[in-house]
Motif scaffolding. Structure first.
Motif, PDB file in Angstrom:
ATOM      1  N   LEU A 202       0.827  -1.204   0.000  1.00  0.00           N
ATOM      2  CA  LEU A 202       0.000   0.000   0.000  1.00  0.00           C
ATOM      3  C   LEU A 202       0.863   1.256   0.000  1.00  0.00           C
ATOM      4  O   LEU A 202       0.587   2.212  -0.722  1.00  0.00           O
ATOM      5  N   LEU A 203       1.925   1.254   0.786  1.00  0.00           N
ATOM      6  CA  LEU A 203       2.824   2.399   0.835  1.00  0.00           C
ATOM      7  C   LEU A 203       3.481   2.643  -0.519  1.00  0.00           C
ATOM      8  O   LEU A 203       3.564   3.779  -0.995  1.00  0.00           O
ATOM      9  N   ARG A 204       3.934   1.594  -1.173  1.00  0.00           N
ATOM     10  CA  ARG A 204       4.559   1.748  -2.478  1.00  0.00           C
ATOM     11  C   ARG A 204       3.546   2.203  -3.528  1.00  0.00           C
ATOM     12  O   ARG A 204       3.895   2.944  -4.452  1.00  0.00           O
ATOM     13  N   SER A 205       2.280   1.787  -3.381  1.00  0.00           N
ATOM     14  CA  SER A 205       1.248   2.243  -4.316  1.00  0.00           C
ATOM     15  C   SER A 205       1.006   3.740  -4.173  1.00  0.00           C
ATOM     16  O   SER A 205       0.825   4.453  -5.166  1.00  0.00           O
ATOM     17  N   VAL A 206       1.013   4.221  -2.925  1.00  0.00           N
ATOM     18  CA  VAL A 206       0.848   5.656  -2.699  1.00  0.00           C
ATOM     19  C   VAL A 206       2.006   6.425  -3.324  1.00  0.00           C
ATOM     20  O   VAL A 206       1.820   7.476  -3.961  1.00  0.00           O
ATOM     21  N   LEU A 207       3.226   5.928  -3.158  1.00  0.00           N
ATOM     22  CA  LEU A 207       4.392   6.582  -3.749  1.00  0.00           C
ATOM     23  C   LEU A 207       4.313   6.572  -5.277  1.00  0.00           C
ATOM     24  O   LEU A 207       4.673   7.553  -5.939  1.00  0.00           O
TER      25      LEU A 207
END
Length: 261
Positions: A202-207
């Motif tokens: 999820l964090l990488r998707s936001v980035l």
């Protein structure tokens, strides 16, 4: 991960369109709700506004004035200084040679709260300047400058994309090294609610979504800049700027308004 990024971009696009429509509605000139008015433009520059009359809606009236003005501006045998006003009982008309560009009537003057002759004189000055600018923008020197600026803008865009890509790779490596080992699964006692791998995805998707927004912003700036270099597309560049900045202003104002809560 990419699905989440695409979903984020879709949500941003929907919010942007909605905010742009809201900004357009909120940015209507004062008095437009009571009186129908429309802008008279040339090469994307608003010269003045005209109101509708009993036999002609404002938009059609503005379009006819633009068509006559464009024809006069394209006729280099007509000097801007030869434009003149002719006052009659019902209107003050602005002529270019034997061609009537527009007429100023009493309702126009009452809308601006000035005398009819004064408003016609102001419009005459704007029309003369618009014709001068129209011809200057189509000169050989102006077109060469536009082409050179477009090439320089393309090189700057390529450099900006390369720089952003390098910075983003550094940020991605930094986050992977610093945070990946500290992210833990969310659980209550022995019940695992969200797995550690899911949080990381999820964090990488936001980035990924943030990087895509940055690239889209660069593309909008570049396209608007290139379109502004040439008179035939200058109006499109201004529309793009309003579309891009309007939602940001609305969202920024809404964000500031919600800070206390």
């Amino acid at each position: 991960m990419r699905r989440l990024g695409c979903l984020s971009l879709t949500m941003i696009a929907c919010l942007t369109v909605g905010a742009a429509l809201q900004a357009q509605q909120q940015g209507r000139p004062a008095g437009e709700a009571e009186t129908e008015i429309a802008p008279v433009t040339l090469d994307g520059v608003v010269l003045f506004h005209v109101r509708g009359v009993s036999s002609l809606p404002a938009a059609q009236r503005a379009q006819r004035i633009e068509e006559r003005l464009r024809a006069v501006a394209a006729n280099y045998t007509i000097a801007p200084e030869t434009l003149r006003m002719v006052e009659s009982e019902d209107a003050v008309r602005i002529f270019a040679g034997d061609t009537v560009i527009m007429g100023v009537v009493d309702p126009d003057a009452s809308l601006e709260q000035v005398r009819r002759a004064d408003l016609a004189g102001s419009h005459l000055d704007r029309l003369r300047q618009a014709i001068t600018d129209y011809r200057a923008a189509r000169s050989g020197d102006a077109l060469r400058r536009g082409a050179i600026n477009s090439v320089l803008g393309t090189l700057l865009l390529a450099a900006a994309i390369f720089a952003v890509s390098q910075v983003w790779r550094w940020v991605d490596r930094l986050i992977s090294r610093r945070l990946a080992t500290h992210i833990q699964s969310v659980q209550i006692q022995s019940l695992e609610l969200i797995r550690r791998e899911r949080i990381w995805d999820l964090l990488r998707s936001v980035l990924f979504a943030a990087r895509t927004v940055v690239f889209l912003g660069l593309a909008l700036i570049y396209i608007g800049f290139v379109l502004a270099q040439f008179p035939w597309t200058r109006g499109l560049s201004q529309n793009m700027a309003a579309f891009a900045l309007g939602p940001l202003q609305v969202m920024g104002s809404a964000f500031v308004a919600r800070i206390p809560s």
